[in-house]
Design a protein around this motif. Structure first.
Motif, PDB file in Angstrom:
ATOM      1  N   ASP A  47       0.823  -1.219   0.000  1.00 33.85           N
ATOM      2  CA  ASP A  47       0.000   0.000   0.000  1.00 33.85           C
ATOM      3  C   ASP A  47       0.852   1.262   0.000  1.00 33.85           C
ATOM      4  N   LEU A  48       1.926   1.250   0.772  1.00 34.78           N
ATOM      5  CA  LEU A  48       2.817   2.417   0.802  1.00 34.78           C
ATOM      6  C   LEU A  48       3.496   2.618  -0.551  1.00 34.78           C
ATOM      7  N   ALA A  49       3.951   1.527  -1.158  1.00 34.34           N
ATOM      8  CA  ALA A  49       4.579   1.626  -2.480  1.00 34.34           C
ATOM      9  C   ALA A  49       3.567   2.091  -3.522  1.00 34.34           C
ATOM     10  N   LEU A  50       2.316   1.674  -3.360  1.00 35.55           N
ATOM     11  CA  LEU A  50       1.264   2.089  -4.276  1.00 35.55           C
ATOM     12  C   LEU A  50       1.033   3.594  -4.194  1.00 35.55           C
ATOM     13  N   ARG A  51       1.060   4.129  -2.995  1.00 32.11           N
ATOM     14  CA  ARG A  51       0.894   5.581  -2.824  1.00 32.11           C
ATOM     15  C   ARG A  51       2.003   6.350  -3.530  1.00 32.11           C
ATOM     16  N   GLU A  52       3.207   5.776  -3.521  1.00 24.14           N
ATOM     17  CA  GLU A  52       4.352   6.416  -4.169  1.00 24.14           C
ATOM     18  C   GLU A  52       4.423   6.077  -5.660  1.00 24.14           C
ATOM     19  N   LYS A  53       3.597   5.120  -6.100  1.00 24.66           N
ATOM     20  CA  LYS A  53       3.641   4.601  -7.477  1.00 24.66           C
ATOM     21  C   LYS A  53       5.050   4.099  -7.824  1.00 24.66           C
ATOM     22  N   ASP A  54       5.684   3.462  -6.830  1.00 24.75           N
ATOM     23  CA  ASP A  54       7.029   2.926  -6.984  1.00 24.75           C
ATOM     24  C   ASP A  54       6.908   1.465  -7.415  1.00 24.75           C
ATOM     25  N   THR A  55       7.059   1.216  -8.723  1.00 25.92           N
ATOM     26  CA  THR A  55       6.854  -0.137  -9.241  1.00 25.92           C
ATOM     27  C   THR A  55       7.883  -1.128  -8.722  1.00 25.92           C
ATOM     28  N   GLY A  56       9.096  -0.680  -8.455  1.00 23.93           N
ATOM     29  CA  GLY A  56      10.114  -1.576  -7.901  1.00 23.93           C
ATOM     30  C   GLY A  56       9.706  -2.096  -6.530  1.00 23.93           C
ATOM     31  N   LYS A  57       9.271  -1.193  -5.665  1.00 20.50           N
ATOM     32  CA  LYS A  57       8.810  -1.598  -4.330  1.00 20.50           C
ATOM     33  C   LYS A  57       7.532  -2.431  -4.416  1.00 20.50           C
TER      34      LYS A  57
END
Length: 172
Positions: A47-57
């Motif tokens: 969920d946190l990576a989704l908020r950042e739109k960080d595909t690697g995470k």
């Protein structure tokens, strides 16, 4: 006790939308070996990576979710989410694949509003407004109360001159 306290703080910070401090607690938990296999922690990382739109995470969290849960509904929805972000609404192949994952997840979790919501967003970005409206309505009926989702649904219903339904969504 430290692990339980960090989990509590992570959930607290997430609930008050302090994502930076939530991420710090989650990173701390992930460093401790006990946290690496816990599904709840991995979902929070996703969920946190989704908020950042960080595909690697996102990919990393998704791999850990797959190790814990297998290719169950949480992994399927996560994979569909990742594909939708990577396609960015422009590439029909990954979007079609994402919809297939969501369809599979819906067979085991038919009342999970997140599946309908993501289906709506994918169809909306692909220009399939009628299909998107159907999924937005399903998501709202299943409990999604995000003002952006409700607003978009009402907007699409109004554009389609389905004013009675738009009014019902607002009243609901």
């Amino acid at each position: 006790q430290q692990i339980e306290l960090a989990k509590g703080f992570a959930e607290l910070f997430r609930s008050i939308e302090d994502y930076e401090r939530c991420g710090q607690q989650v990173a701390l938990l992930n460093e401790w070996s006990e946290g690496k296999g816990e599904l709840r922690l991995q979902l929070l990382l996703f969920d946190l990576a989704l908020r950042e739109k960080d595909t690697g995470k996102l990919e990393s969290a998704l791999q850990r979710i797959r190790k814990i849960e297998g290719e169950g509904p949480l992994w399927l929805v996560g994979k569909a989410t990742l594909l939708a972000i990577q396609a960015n609404g422009d590439t029909p192949g990954p979007l079609a694949e994402a919809l297939e994952y969501l369809s599979t997840a819906a067979t085991t979790r038919p009342t999970w509003h997140r599946i309908s919501r993501l289906s709506a967003e994918i169809n909306d970005s692909a220009g399939k407004r009628d299909v998107a409206v159907r999924h937005y309505l399903d998501a709202i009926r299943l409990g999604d109360r995000d003002p952006q989702i409700i607003s978009r649904c009402v907007e699409l219903l109004s554009q389609a001159r389905r004013f009675v339904e738009a009014d019902q969504v607002i009243r609901h």
